[in-house]
Design an enzyme around this catalytic site. Structure first.
Site, PDB file in Angstrom:
ATOM      1  N   THR A  43       0.926  -1.028  -0.006  1.00 24.24           N
ATOM      2  CA  THR A  43      -0.042   0.098   0.035  1.00 24.24           C
ATOM      3  C   THR A  43       0.863   1.411   0.011  1.00 24.24           C
ATOM      4  O   THR A  43       0.745   2.363  -0.649  1.00 24.24           O
ATOM      5  CB  THR A  43      -1.004  -0.009   1.108  1.00 24.24           C
ATOM      6  N   TYR A 106     -13.528  -4.350   1.479  1.00 25.70           N
ATOM      7  CA  TYR A 106     -14.783  -3.922   0.440  1.00 25.70           C
ATOM      8  C   TYR A 106     -15.831  -4.882   0.486  1.00 25.70           C
ATOM      9  O   TYR A 106     -17.113  -4.776   0.912  1.00 25.70           O
ATOM     10  CB  TYR A 106     -14.333  -3.180  -0.632  1.00 25.70           C
ATOM     11  N   TYR A 132      -1.467 -10.215   5.360  1.00 29.88           N
ATOM     12  CA  TYR A 132      -1.734  -8.931   5.568  1.00 29.88           C
ATOM     13  C   TYR A 132      -3.157  -8.392   6.188  1.00 29.88           C
ATOM     14  O   TYR A 132      -4.191  -8.716   5.835  1.00 29.88           O
ATOM     15  CB  TYR A 132      -1.534  -8.099   4.442  1.00 29.88           C
ATOM     16  N   ARG A 137      -8.471  -0.906   7.104  1.00 25.89           N
ATOM     17  CA  ARG A 137      -8.605  -0.551   5.846  1.00 25.89           C
ATOM     18  C   ARG A 137      -9.454  -1.557   5.054  1.00 25.89           C
ATOM     19  O   ARG A 137     -10.137  -1.121   4.288  1.00 25.89           O
ATOM     20  CB  ARG A 137      -7.345  -0.482   5.075  1.00 25.89           C
ATOM     21  N   LYS A 160       1.510 -10.068   8.484  1.00 31.02           N
ATOM     22  CA  LYS A 160       1.756  -8.582   8.762  1.00 31.02           C
ATOM     23  C   LYS A 160       0.543  -8.233   9.570  1.00 31.02           C
ATOM     24  O   LYS A 160      -0.549  -7.997   8.949  1.00 31.02           O
ATOM     25  CB  LYS A 160       1.973  -8.128   7.459  1.00 31.02           C
ATOM     26  N   ILE A 202       7.011  -4.408   9.384  1.00 32.87           N
ATOM     27  CA  ILE A 202       6.935  -4.056   7.732  1.00 32.87           C
ATOM     28  C   ILE A 202       6.364  -2.216   8.076  1.00 32.87           C
ATOM     29  O   ILE A 202       5.398  -2.194   8.304  1.00 32.87           O
ATOM     30  CB  ILE A 202       5.965  -4.706   6.901  1.00 32.87           C
TER      31      ILE A 202
END
Length: 291
Positions: A43, A106, A132, A137, A160, A202
């Site tokens: 990202t 989403y 991840y 998000r 992550k 990260i």
């Protein structure tokens, strides 16, 4: 192979195109500063606005520029399983050491859907996969029990974790086992994350302060938490300032102050407000990166 400070590398642009010479220079700098690996086209690398062709081109370039000196993790996530699989296979073909795959955003799959998404990626590739998990998000949170089921698959090697909840590390050690790789995805809580059993971060801040972030991570991995706490105190203002607006924009501005990268980002992201820029400069000064 994957531990310590792993910068989520920005993708530098020049007149809306990837700036290859700057990308190469950034990687040389990170290696010299002690970064332990590179995450390409995450990202922070503006993956949502890079074309599939650009994804693959950046994968290849980063692998070429690192020259095997440090590992490369390729960002290869999507909320479409088919699209994610294409990115995973492209990363594998280019020679990435692992892929970083975000939980589908989403469309809000169930825990069963999350499991099946990653199972398909696992069964149709031969590259190590790092999950991840960033519910802030993606709007979906992979439960430790689901992660434990995925950890049984041979090439799903770690996570992550950007939940900001250090207790998750212990919960995932319980469900996934002690050897399951856990990397923080949240700079400010990386100290506690490693104390609970994490193996690195990260990091967005490591774009701007690679040497200090690497020193911090090594201190935690060596059990020197007094030294790590001292560095954490220095880094905290920078962590905070970089994320006043989207972190990658803050990171690119910090790099521009250092003369290492332009501020250019792609829409819908926009340049920082003047007040935010000033706060980042002040934080860089207090951290000791600039005078």
């Amino acid at each position: 192979m994957f531990s310590g400070s792993l910068p989520a590398l920005v993708t530098p642009f020049n007149s809306k195109k990837v700036d290859w010479s700057t990308l190469e220079a950034l990687i040389k700098w990170h290696i010299a500063e002690g970064s332990n690996g590179i995450v390409a086209v995450g990202t922070t690398g503006e993956s949502p606005t890079l074309s599939h062709q650009e994804h693959e081109e950046v994968f290849r370039a980063v692998i070429e520029y690192t020259g095997g000196r440090i590992p490369v993790i390729a960002g290869a996530g999507s909320n479409s399983t088919e699209e994610a699989l294409g990115l995973v296979q492209a990363a594998e073909e280019t020679g990435a050491d692992a892929v970083l795959v975000v939980t589908p955003y989403y469309n809000k799959p169930t825990q069963t859907g999350l499991y099946e998404h990653f199972r398909v990626l696992h069964d149709n590739s031969n590259v190590p996969i790092i999950i991840y998990n960033i519910p802030g998000r993606s709007v979906i949170d992979m439960a430790p029990t689901t992660m434990g089921q995925l950890a049984k698959l041979s090439r799903i090697i770690g996570v992550k974790d950007a939940t900001g909840d250090v207790v998750r590390v212990s919960q995932q050690r319980e469900t996934c086992g002690e050897d399951f790789l856990q990397l923080s995805g949240e700079d400010a809580s990386a100290l506690g994350f490693n104390a609970h059993g994490g193996r690195g971060c990260i990091s967005v801040t490591a774009n701007v302060a690679p040497g200090l972030c690497s020193e911090f991570q090594q201190a935690t991995l060596q059990g020197d938490y007094q030294k790590a706490l001292h560095i954490q105190d220095r880094l905290l203002p920078l962590h905070r300032a970089i994320f006043i607006e989207p972190g990658l924009v803050g990171a690119k501005f910090g790099l521009s102050v250092l003369g290492r990268c332009s501020e250019e980002v792609r829409l819908p992201l926009t340049p920082l407000a003047k007040s935010t820029k000033q706060k980042i400069i002040e934080a860089m000064k207090s951290t000791g990166i600039i005078d």
